[in-house]
Design an enzyme around this catalytic site. Structure first.
Site, short mmCIF file in Angstrom:
data_model
loop_
_atom_site.label_atom_id
_atom_site.label_comp_id
_atom_site.label_asym_id
_atom_site.label_seq_id
_atom_site.Cartn_x
_atom_site.Cartn_y
_atom_site.Cartn_z
N HIS A 11 0.81 -1.24 0.00
CA HIS A 11 0.00 0.00 0.00
C HIS A 11 0.84 1.27 0.00
CE1 HIS A 11 0.97 -0.18 4.26
NE2 HIS A 11 0.59 1.08 4.36
N ARG A 36 6.30 -2.29 5.95
CA ARG A 36 7.39 -3.27 5.88
C ARG A 36 7.89 -3.69 7.26
NH1 ARG A 36 11.27 -3.15 0.87
NH2 ARG A 36 9.45 -2.18 -0.07
N ASN A 40 6.90 -8.46 7.14
CA ASN A 40 7.89 -8.72 6.09
C ASN A 40 7.31 -9.77 5.14
OD1 ASN A 40 10.02 -9.39 4.48
ND2 ASN A 40 11.35 -10.11 6.15
N SER A 107 2.40 -7.74 -15.01
CA SER A 107 3.05 -6.73 -15.85
C SER A 107 2.98 -7.19 -17.30
CB SER A 107 4.51 -6.61 -15.44
OG SER A 107 5.25 -5.97 -16.45
N LYS A 140 6.58 -12.91 -12.42
CA LYS A 140 5.19 -12.48 -12.62
C LYS A 140 4.37 -13.58 -13.28
CE LYS A 140 5.04 -8.40 -10.77
NZ LYS A 140 4.17 -8.18 -9.61
N HIS A 179 11.53 3.95 -14.07
CA HIS A 179 10.98 3.78 -15.42
C HIS A 179 11.13 5.08 -16.20
CE1 HIS A 179 8.85 0.35 -13.43
NE2 HIS A 179 9.21 -0.22 -14.56
O1 GFB Z 1 10.42 2.47 -18.61
P1 GFB Z 1 11.44 1.49 -19.05
O2 GFB Z 1 12.61 1.30 -18.17
O3 GFB Z 1 10.61 0.15 -19.23
O4 GFB Z 1 12.00 1.91 -20.50
P2 GFB Z 1 10.52 -1.06 -20.26
C1 GFB Z 1 11.14 2.16 -21.59
C2 GFB Z 1 11.94 2.68 -22.78
O5 GFB Z 1 12.34 4.02 -22.48
C3 GFB Z 1 13.22 1.91 -23.11
C4 GFB Z 1 13.70 4.19 -22.78
O6 GFB Z 1 13.35 1.81 -24.51
C5 GFB Z 1 14.31 2.80 -22.54
O7 GFB Z 1 15.55 2.66 -23.19
N1 GFB Z 1 14.27 5.27 -21.95
C6 GFB Z 1 14.72 6.46 -22.40
C7 GFB Z 1 14.46 5.25 -20.63
N2 GFB Z 1 15.24 7.19 -21.43
C8 GFB Z 1 15.08 6.47 -20.28
C9 GFB Z 1 15.42 6.72 -18.93
O8 GFB Z 1 15.99 7.74 -18.55
N3 GFB Z 1 15.08 5.75 -18.02
C10 GFB Z 1 14.44 4.59 -18.40
N4 GFB Z 1 14.11 3.68 -17.46
N5 GFB Z 1 14.14 4.31 -19.71
C11 GFB Z 1 10.22 -2.33 -18.04
C12 GFB Z 1 10.71 -3.55 -17.38
O9 GFB Z 1 10.70 -2.30 -19.32
O10 GFB Z 1 8.82 -2.31 -18.12
C13 GFB Z 1 10.01 -3.80 -16.12
O11 GFB Z 1 12.11 -3.47 -17.21
C14 GFB Z 1 8.52 -3.53 -16.16
O12 GFB Z 1 10.22 -5.13 -15.85
C15 GFB Z 1 8.15 -2.30 -16.93
O13 GFB Z 1 7.85 -4.60 -16.73
C16 GFB Z 1 6.69 -2.15 -17.15
O14 GFB Z 1 9.15 -0.97 -20.81
O15 GFB Z 1 11.60 -1.15 -21.26
#
Ligand code: GFB
Length: 321
Positions: A11, A36, A40, A107, A140, A179
């Site tokens: 939550h 937490r 746990n 997911s 998942k 993300h």
């Molecule tokens: O959000 P993200 O990490 O999730 O990356 P995924 C989405 C896209 O955004 C990728 C680009 O193509 C990244 O290379 N990107 C661009 C960035 N700039 C950035 C940045 O500064 N940070 C991040 N994080 N990405 C995740 C999974 O994959 O999706 C998880 O790793 C989870 O397990 C989630 O399921 C929903 O969609 O690639």
């Protein structure tokens, strides 16, 4: 009034807190929440004792170890171990203590890297997973299969929802482990504040992603949880009991970056860092089943990004350092 005692696991997280905000409005609900330090979720005996003590009617399983593409790639052991333990402990203890209704949050990364687009629920286990988040995805998938197995063997009513990429208040705005949306909101904000001539976006900018605001996700979760059993069962199959939750609309990372520039007021250049992974080229969910069950999102991307940015501005002191 006989109130439903609902345990929301996780939550304090982005999704769990959004579900709590909506359930709090209900007169017929009594929330049971544990942080937490109090419980746990990795400790099976503690989780079992919790369910033995509390008379729980429903569980929303929103507790998980989550992160963006680089976090998944860097801490694969933590992602598979913690998620499998949390799911197994909660689902098994819920069953042991006769909880008949549980909603598991998965997911969209459970689907194969090269799945047909948009991805229907039936794409599950039809191909090889995306390498960067395979351990998380396997955990998942195990959660979905736990729910299905307790339904098949013991007649439980455990349901699974597979959200597309989520964003909103209480997201993790860490510069590297988060993300894409929180990462870019923060990076574009800081670039604007510092008057930087350019801002870096990871990868090629060509991957496509579908984004859903977490308040829509919470509403969809409650909608699915509350569907009558006959309605739910008519729309699922014993071996295909998960349902996609998304908008049915996606955009490129380049387009997302342009919208984030607009929302944050950034006017400089955007440069792409090809040394960072792109991940799956596209993962658009097929939301036919969700629509048939009467649910549609309400928050479109640009207003959703604007309100999330506002939330970030109001809470940014907690992300410093
Ligand atoms: O959000 P993200 O990490 O999730 O990356 P995924 C989405 C896209 O955004 C990728 C680009 O193509 C990244 O290379 N990107 C661009 C960035 N700039 C950035 C940045 O500064 N940070 C991040 N994080 N990405 C995740 C999974 O994959 O999706 C998880 O790793 C989870 O397990 C989630 O399921 C929903 O969609 O690639």
């Amino acid at each position: 009034m006989n109130k439903q005692r609902i345990f929301v696991a996780g939550h304090r997280g982005m999704v769990g807190s959004a579900i709590v905000r909506q359930l709090e409005q209900r007169a017929d609900v009594e929330l049971v929440l544990r942080n937490r330090d109090e419980l746990n979720l990795l400790d099976g005996a503690a989780v079992n004792a919790f369910f033995a003590e509390q008379r729980i009617d429903q569980v929303y399983l929103a507790a998980a170890k989550v992160g963006g593409i680089v976090a998944n790639n860097t801490y694969p052991a933590d992602f598979i171990y913690e998620n499998m333990m949390i799911e197994a402990n909660i689902i098994h203890s819920a069953h042991t203590h006769n909880v008949n209704k549980l909603l598991f949050l998965g997911s969209s990364c459970i689907y194969p890297k090269m799945a047909n687009q948009p991805m229907a629920e039936s794409e599950l286990l039809q191909g090889t997973l995306e390498a960067t988040n395979e351990p998380y995805a396997i955990a998942k998938i195990a959660g979905i299969k736990l729910c299905e197995s307790y339904n098949r063997q013991y007649g439980r009513d455990y349901r699974s929802v597979m959200p597309t990429n989520l964003y909103g208040p209480h997201d993790n705005f860490h510069p590297s482990n988060s993300h894409v949306i929180p990462a870019l909101l923060r990076r574009f904000h800081e670039a604007t504040a510092q008057n930087s001539p350019d801002v870096v976006v990871w990868g090629s900018g060509t991957p496509m992603r579908e984004f859903l605001h977490v308040d829509d996700m919470a509403a969809a979760s409650i909608h699915i949880m509350e569907l009558a059993s006959e309605v739910w069962q008519e729309n699922t199959q014993p071996m295909l009991s998960h349902i996609n939750v998304g908008t049915g609309v996606d955009c490129t990372i380049r387009e997302l970056a342009q919208t984030i520039a607009k929302v944050t007021g950034y006017r400089g250049r955007v440069v792409f860092d090809a040394t960072k992974p792109d991940g799956t080229p596209r993962k658009l969910l097929d939301v036919t089943r969700l629509r048939r069950l009467g649910w549609y999102p309400e928050i479109t991307l640009e207003p959703g990004l604007a309100s999330t940015y506002q939330w970030f501005l109001e809470h940014q002191q907690r992300f410093r350092g």
